[in-house]
Design an enzyme around this catalytic site. Structure first.
Site, PDB file in Angstrom:
ATOM      1  N   ARG A 126      16.119 -23.925  11.110  1.00 40.88           N
ATOM      2  CA  ARG A 126      16.699 -22.584  10.958  1.00 40.88           C
ATOM      3  C   ARG A 126      15.805 -21.891   9.958  1.00 40.88           C
ATOM      4  O   ARG A 126      15.729 -22.270   8.802  1.00 40.88           O
ATOM      5  CB  ARG A 126      18.155 -22.673  10.461  1.00 40.88           C
ATOM      6  CG  ARG A 126      18.774 -21.334  10.040  1.00 40.88           C
ATOM      7  CD  ARG A 126      18.864 -20.339  11.198  1.00 40.88           C
ATOM      8  NE  ARG A 126      19.597 -19.124  10.827  1.00 40.88           N
ATOM      9  CZ  ARG A 126      19.044 -18.028  10.316  1.00 40.88           C
ATOM     10  NH1 ARG A 126      17.731 -17.963  10.101  1.00 40.88           N
ATOM     11  NH2 ARG A 126      19.794 -16.985  10.017  1.00 40.88           N
ATOM     12  N   HIS A 131      20.712 -13.661   2.922  1.00 42.03           N
ATOM     13  CA  HIS A 131      21.695 -12.677   3.394  1.00 42.03           C
ATOM     14  C   HIS A 131      22.549 -12.182   2.243  1.00 42.03           C
ATOM     15  O   HIS A 131      22.477 -12.715   1.125  1.00 42.03           O
ATOM     16  CB  HIS A 131      22.554 -13.240   4.530  1.00 42.03           C
ATOM     17  CG  HIS A 131      22.754 -14.720   4.487  1.00 42.03           C
ATOM     18  ND1 HIS A 131      23.588 -15.336   3.589  1.00 42.03           N
ATOM     19  CD2 HIS A 131      22.181 -15.719   5.224  1.00 42.03           C
ATOM     20  CE1 HIS A 131      23.545 -16.650   3.792  1.00 42.03           C
ATOM     21  NE2 HIS A 131      22.704 -16.922   4.766  1.00 42.03           N
ATOM     22  N   HIS A 174      16.838 -19.606   1.632  1.00 41.67           N
ATOM     23  CA  HIS A 174      17.045 -21.012   1.987  1.00 41.67           C
ATOM     24  C   HIS A 174      16.552 -21.303   3.393  1.00 41.67           C
ATOM     25  O   HIS A 174      16.263 -20.394   4.170  1.00 41.67           O
ATOM     26  CB  HIS A 174      18.518 -21.383   1.850  1.00 41.67           C
ATOM     27  CG  HIS A 174      19.463 -20.442   2.537  1.00 41.67           C
ATOM     28  ND1 HIS A 174      19.906 -19.284   1.953  1.00 41.67           N
ATOM     29  CD2 HIS A 174      20.039 -20.475   3.753  1.00 41.67           C
ATOM     30  CE1 HIS A 174      20.722 -18.655   2.779  1.00 41.67           C
ATOM     31  NE2 HIS A 174      20.814 -19.356   3.888  1.00 41.67           N
ATOM     32  N   GLU A 197      25.577 -14.322  11.861  1.00 43.89           N
ATOM     33  CA  GLU A 197      24.368 -15.145  11.850  1.00 43.89           C
ATOM     34  C   GLU A 197      23.170 -14.334  12.364  1.00 43.89           C
ATOM     35  O   GLU A 197      22.023 -14.666  12.105  1.00 43.89           O
ATOM     36  CB  GLU A 197      24.615 -16.385  12.723  1.00 43.89           C
ATOM     37  CG  GLU A 197      23.482 -17.353  12.840  1.00 43.89           C
ATOM     38  CD  GLU A 197      22.970 -17.908  11.514  1.00 43.89           C
ATOM     39  OE1 GLU A 197      23.756 -18.033  10.557  1.00 43.89           O
ATOM     40  OE2 GLU A 197      21.770 -18.205  11.446  1.00 43.89           O
TER      41      GLU A 197
HETATM   42 MN    MN Z   1      21.920 -18.763   5.702  1.00 45.38          MN
END
Ligand code: MN
Ligand code: MN
Length: 417
Positions: A126, A131, A174, A197
């Site tokens: 990912r 955010h 991250h 997301e």
């Molecule tokens: Mn995240």
């Protein structure tokens, strides 16, 4: 000649008359308190009130909601929908993993938390991102390597396993990467129901939208050093499985333990442990970084029940992980609604609304309670009623003080104690 319409009316009127008489005899009885009475019990003597639909229906779906199809007679309709599910959520699949989410956009009641269920293959990444909201997560299967940096610039690289949590404060960058042999699956809870997301800030998109000469100046390299960057986002992509944790930490100049972001929830000592099950808590008291999310991992054994309680400081977002159960929620009005839950479902209880959860399956029921707050708080109905003068309670409920003294004291969390 008999007028058929007139005759139908008379039959209907006589059935209605019998029903009305039955209803008034049963009104406001124990276990069926409301006027007009609700619940299938009120139609027990009236075959004309069919219990099951014969019109169009999807029985596979309907059979999962027996409490909606035939609610307890103590239920009174009127609460907003508090059931949602990852099971029918759109899955965004890319090479390396997938994600599906339940946000306020499709689950209106859920204003404080949005949830994401994600899978990353072994090596699946990912992408590096950040955010506006904080990210709390529980690993539900497999292993994952996570990287982040705190507000003081201290980096961390950690491996998380099934039952572990992580917490990234709002705005801090991250990444996540699945590890062997089979990658990982986890559920994220963002501390804002509107977080998606799909609206995170991505490294790839940021770099692609900075002029080459600015990148050159910023990173002290020639402008053409960036000529091979991706021009669209990566989000999730298949990467190479990383080496050892120690090697990654050394290569990233990480001081292990300088900025802890993980917690071993499933291995933690339960706050409550009774014959009926256990409750394990993670909040800012034992997981200090988790300033905006408190969580309880609840295991209810067959026949057990999460006791009647409420939470004075936050709404409860639930992730149902294992087994079957049903939850009843009470609000002023009065309103009382019961709903069934299965693995992968999401539930939501507004702050201070009374609720209880029964294990309706044959095995353990396991679910998470997530709260947007720094501290786990709950009011146990039995603990409250056993810390009042018994005569005071007796005058409210018309039951003897000697009976009230038998109620469990201390807030057992799960019954039987
Ligand atoms: Mn995240
Ligand atoms: Mn609760």
């Amino acid at each position: 000649m008999v007028n058929p319409k007139r005759r139908d009316f008379l039959v209907a009127a006589s059935v209605f008359g019998a029903t009305a008489a039955t209803v008034s005899a049963r009104a406001q009885t124990y276990g069926n308190p409301d006027l007009p009475p609700e619940g299938a019990i009120n139609a027990a003597n009236n075959p004309a009130t069919r219990r099951t639909p014969i019109g169009p229906q999807n029985t596979a779906l309907a059979d999962q909601f027996p409490s909606a199809g035939s609610p307890p007679a103590t239920d009174v309709d009127g609460l907003p929908m508090f059931w949602a599910s990852f099971n029918n959520a759109h899955k965004r699949i890319q090479n390396g993993g997938w994600a599906r989410q339940v946000t306020k956009a499709d689950f209106a009641i859920s204003t404080t938390i949005s949830g994401v269920n994600m899978h990353l293959s072994a090596g699946g990444i990912r992408e590096l991102h950040w955010h506006l909201t904080a990210e709390w997560s529980i690993m539900t299967r497999g292993r994952c390597r996570i990287t982040t940096m705190d507000a003081e610039g201290r980096a961390s690289v950690d491996d998380v396993e099934e039952g572990d949590l992580w917490y990234f404060p709002a705005g801090l960058p991250h990444s996540l990467q699945g590890l062997g042999p089979d990658g990982c699956e986890f559920v994220l809870a963002f501390d804002d129901g509107a977080q998606s997301e799909n609206n995170t800030l991505l490294l790839s998109e940021f770099i692609a939208h900075i002029p080459p000469e600015i990148l050159a100046k910023n990173f002290n390299v020639p402008p053409d050093a960036f000529k091979t960057i991706p021009l669209s986002s990566k989000w999730i992509f298949q990467g190479q499985e990383p080496g050892t944790l120690a090697a990654d930490r050394a290569a990233a100049h990480v001081v292990p333990g300088a900025a802890p972001v993980i917690f071993h929830l499933s291995r933690s000592k339960p706050r409550h442990s009774t014959a009926g099950g256990t409750i394990q808590i993670a909040d800012s008291e034992n997981f200090p970084i988790s300033k905006t999310v408190a969580a309880a991992l609840v295991t209810v054994k067959p026949g057990g029940m999460r006791e009647i309680h409420w939470h004075p400081n936050a709404d409860e977002w639930q992730y149902w992980m294992k087994g079957k159960g049903r939850m009843t929620i009470f609000d002023n009005g009065p309103k009382a609604v019961t709903m069934d839950f299965n693995p992968g479902d999401v539930g939501y209880v507004k702050k201070s609304q009374g609720h209880y959860i029964e294990n309706t399956g044959t095995g353990d029921l396991v679910f998470l309670e997530i709260f947007r707050t720094d501290r786990y708080e709950e009011v146990s109905l039995s603990n409250w009623l056993t810390h009042l003068p018994p005569d005071l309670v007796a005058q409210h409920l018309n039951i003897p003080a000697s009976t009230i003294k038998r109620f469990p004291r201390g807030g057992p969390g799960i019954v039987p104690i």
